[in-house]
Design a protein around this motif. Structure first.
Motif, PDB file in Angstrom:
ATOM      1  N   PHE A   7       0.888  -1.152  -0.038  1.00  0.00           N
ATOM      2  CA  PHE A   7       0.133  -0.096   0.008  1.00  0.00           C
ATOM      3  C   PHE A   7       0.888   1.317  -0.067  1.00  0.00           C
ATOM      4  CE2 PHE A   7      -3.225  -2.901   1.399  1.00  0.00           C
ATOM      5  CZ  PHE A   7      -4.383  -2.588   0.692  1.00  0.00           C
ATOM      6  N   VAL A   8       0.736   2.073  -1.026  1.00  0.00           N
ATOM      7  CA  VAL A   8       1.505   3.190  -1.226  1.00  0.00           C
ATOM      8  C   VAL A   8       0.604   4.365  -1.088  1.00  0.00           C
ATOM      9  CG1 VAL A   8       3.122   4.422  -2.647  1.00  0.00           C
ATOM     10  CG2 VAL A   8       3.076   1.879  -2.610  1.00  0.00           C
ATOM     11  N   ARG A   9       0.835   5.241   0.106  1.00  0.00           N
ATOM     12  CA  ARG A   9       0.291   6.467   0.259  1.00  0.00           C
ATOM     13  C   ARG A   9       0.865   7.371  -0.669  1.00  0.00           C
ATOM     14  NH1 ARG A   9      -0.239  10.665   5.069  1.00  0.00           N
ATOM     15  NH2 ARG A   9      -2.007  11.728   4.584  1.00  0.00           N
ATOM     16  N   TYR A 167       3.580   0.325   3.232  1.00  0.00           N
ATOM     17  CA  TYR A 167       3.331  -0.393   3.933  1.00  0.00           C
ATOM     18  C   TYR A 167       3.181  -1.817   3.177  1.00  0.00           C
ATOM     19  CZ  TYR A 167       3.026   2.174   8.000  1.00  0.00           C
ATOM     20  OH  TYR A 167       3.621   3.218   9.091  1.00  0.00           O
ATOM     21  N   LYS A 168       3.967  -2.788   3.589  1.00  0.00           N
ATOM     22  CA  LYS A 168       3.793  -4.070   2.823  1.00  0.00           C
ATOM     23  C   LYS A 168       3.094  -4.995   3.855  1.00  0.00           C
ATOM     24  CE  LYS A 168       6.856  -8.354   1.601  1.00  0.00           C
ATOM     25  NZ  LYS A 168       8.355  -8.547   1.748  1.00  0.00           N
ATOM     26  N   LEU A 169       1.936  -5.364   3.250  1.00  0.00           N
ATOM     27  CA  LEU A 169       1.028  -6.282   4.203  1.00  0.00           C
ATOM     28  C   LEU A 169       1.284  -7.557   3.378  1.00  0.00           C
ATOM     29  CD1 LEU A 169      -0.118  -3.520   4.848  1.00  0.00           C
ATOM     30  CD2 LEU A 169      -2.334  -4.571   4.855  1.00  0.00           C
ATOM     31  N   THR A 170       1.534  -8.502   4.111  1.00  0.00           N
ATOM     32  CA  THR A 170       1.624 -10.048   3.758  1.00  0.00           C
ATOM     33  C   THR A 170       0.383 -10.788   4.210  1.00  0.00           C
ATOM     34  OG1 THR A 170       4.066  -9.858   3.790  1.00  0.00           O
ATOM     35  CG2 THR A 170       2.985 -12.143   3.982  1.00  0.00           C
ATOM     36  N   PHE A 171      -0.220 -11.546   3.156  1.00  0.00           N
ATOM     37  CA  PHE A 171      -1.425 -12.499   3.399  1.00  0.00           C
ATOM     38  C   PHE A 171      -1.215 -13.772   3.008  1.00  0.00           C
ATOM     39  CE2 PHE A 171      -3.065  -8.132   2.971  1.00  0.00           C
ATOM     40  CZ  PHE A 171      -4.021  -8.072   3.816  1.00  0.00           C
ATOM     41  N   ASP A 172      -1.940 -14.740   4.060  1.00  0.00           N
ATOM     42  CA  ASP A 172      -1.919 -16.086   3.574  1.00  0.00           C
ATOM     43  C   ASP A 172      -3.469 -16.463   3.392  1.00  0.00           C
ATOM     44  OD1 ASP A 172      -2.310 -18.976   3.081  1.00  0.00           O
ATOM     45  OD2 ASP A 172      -1.528 -19.554   4.999  1.00  0.00           O
ATOM     46  N   LYS A 173      -3.768 -16.057   1.801  1.00  0.00           N
ATOM     47  CA  LYS A 173      -5.523 -16.266   1.553  1.00  0.00           C
ATOM     48  C   LYS A 173      -5.906 -14.820   1.802  1.00  0.00           C
ATOM     49  CE  LYS A 173      -5.971 -20.447   0.149  1.00  0.00           C
ATOM     50  NZ  LYS A 173      -5.723 -21.025  -1.230  1.00  0.00           N
ATOM     51  N   THR A 174      -6.744 -14.636   3.062  1.00  0.00           N
ATOM     52  CA  THR A 174      -7.194 -13.528   3.512  1.00  0.00           C
ATOM     53  C   THR A 174      -6.852 -13.083   4.971  1.00  0.00           C
ATOM     54  OG1 THR A 174      -9.325 -14.108   3.940  1.00  0.00           O
ATOM     55  CG2 THR A 174      -9.127 -13.432   1.689  1.00  0.00           C
ATOM     56  N   GLU A 175      -5.960 -13.770   5.272  1.00  0.00           N
ATOM     57  CA  GLU A 175      -5.424 -13.778   6.585  1.00  0.00           C
ATOM     58  C   GLU A 175      -4.159 -12.923   6.725  1.00  0.00           C
ATOM     59  OE1 GLU A 175      -3.756 -16.169  10.527  1.00  0.00           O
ATOM     60  OE2 GLU A 175      -4.868 -17.302   8.837  1.00  0.00           O
ATOM     61  N   LEU A 176      -4.228 -11.895   7.458  1.00  0.00           N
ATOM     62  CA  LEU A 176      -3.123 -11.088   7.348  1.00  0.00           C
ATOM     63  C   LEU A 176      -1.850 -11.764   8.402  1.00  0.00           C
ATOM     64  CD1 LEU A 176      -1.417  -8.206   6.826  1.00  0.00           C
ATOM     65  CD2 LEU A 176      -2.691  -7.122   8.921  1.00  0.00           C
ATOM     66  N   LYS A 177      -0.754 -11.800   7.810  1.00  0.00           N
ATOM     67  CA  LYS A 177       0.277 -12.457   8.400  1.00  0.00           C
ATOM     68  C   LYS A 177       1.274 -11.301   9.178  1.00  0.00           C
ATOM     69  CE  LYS A 177      -0.757 -16.684   8.351  1.00  0.00           C
ATOM     70  NZ  LYS A 177      -0.915 -17.393   9.491  1.00  0.00           N
ATOM     71  N   ALA A 178       1.615 -10.386   8.368  1.00  0.00           N
ATOM     72  CA  ALA A 178       2.835  -9.404   8.593  1.00  0.00           C
ATOM     73  C   ALA A 178       2.371  -8.092   8.081  1.00  0.00           C
ATOM     74  CB  ALA A 178       3.910 -10.004   8.453  1.00  0.00           C
ATOM     75  N   VAL A 179       2.700  -7.039   8.908  1.00  0.00           N
ATOM     76  CA  VAL A 179       2.870  -5.524   8.232  1.00  0.00           C
ATOM     77  C   VAL A 179       4.220  -5.016   8.550  1.00  0.00           C
ATOM     78  CG1 VAL A 179       2.032  -3.390   8.465  1.00  0.00           C
ATOM     79  CG2 VAL A 179       0.342  -5.430   8.741  1.00  0.00           C
ATOM     80  N   HIS A 180       4.753  -4.498   7.357  1.00  0.00           N
ATOM     81  CA  HIS A 180       6.167  -3.702   7.359  1.00  0.00           C
ATOM     82  C   HIS A 180       6.162  -2.591   6.848  1.00  0.00           C
ATOM     83  CE1 HIS A 180       7.178  -8.319   8.002  1.00  0.00           C
ATOM     84  NE2 HIS A 180       8.108  -7.669   9.042  1.00  0.00           N
ATOM     85  N   ARG A 181       6.520  -1.575   7.490  1.00  0.00           N
ATOM     86  CA  ARG A 181       6.729  -0.191   7.045  1.00  0.00           C
ATOM     87  C   ARG A 181       7.991  -0.577   6.332  1.00  0.00           C
ATOM     88  NH1 ARG A 181       6.840   5.378  10.088  1.00  0.00           N
ATOM     89  NH2 ARG A 181       5.695   6.620   8.462  1.00  0.00           N
TER      90      ARG A 181
END
Length: 186
Positions: A7-9, A167-181
């Protein structure tokens, strides 16, 4: 199979009352070069953007770098706060965040804007499973989407965002696993 949404603001823009065609400022255009270089190294597969010019300008260099078109997705546009300019922005934005179902005349409540953004995010996760996808967007709608998956992301988090921010959001299917700025102006 993990899916990464970046996600890029958007970068800093010139202020104009017309949301759709508001362009990036010179500073914003300068920041875009760094964003492009960083994201291309991430192995991006697709680039999606809000239809607003400032969001498209922020991510179109990534699309060019991977030789793909920017996919315009209306649901990633910024939330409509009101149909007319608000007299006190801080008061107006605070009220919609503290009362999620409240909306100003002609505007979207947090509930409505979040529903729009999340529905589109879920479609992206389904359509591009296992891929790295850049999403050029805006601060409020980005945080509302993040908030749906983890309520740690809220109004105070939004107030700390920079322009641009990634922000990099990592998902397994639709489950959020990690967020990294992964990049900001800080």
């Amino acid at each position: 199979m993990l899916t990464n949404l970046y996600f890029v603001r958007h970068a800093h823009s010139k202020y104009t009352p017309e949301e759709l065609t508001r362009p990036l400022s010179e500073k914003g255009l300068s920041d875009v070069e760094n964003i492009n270089q960083l994201l291309i190294k991430e192995g991006i597969d697709y680039v999606i953007s809000s239809p607003y010019l400032r969001a498209v300008q922020t991510v179109e260099g990534v699309a060019n770098g991977i030789e793909k078109e920017v996919i315009i997705e209306d649901a990633f546009k910024e939330r409509q706060l009101s149909s007319s300019p608000v007299k006190d922005f801080q008061l107006a934005i605070t009220k919609v965040w503290t009362e999620p179902s409240f909306c100003w005349e002609g505007g979207e409540s947090n509930v409505v804007a979040q529903k729009r953004g999340v529905e589109s995010t879920l479609k992206v996760l389904e359509r591009y499973e296992g891929k790295n996808v850049v999403i050029g967007t805006h601060g409020n709608i980005m945080v509302l989407i993040m908030n749906y998956f983890d309520n740690h992301y809220g109004f105070d988090f939004w107030k700390e965002l920079s322009m641009p921010d990634i922000y990099k959001l990592t998902f397994d299917k639709t489950e959020l696993k990690a967020v990294h700025r992964i990049w900001s102006m800080d």
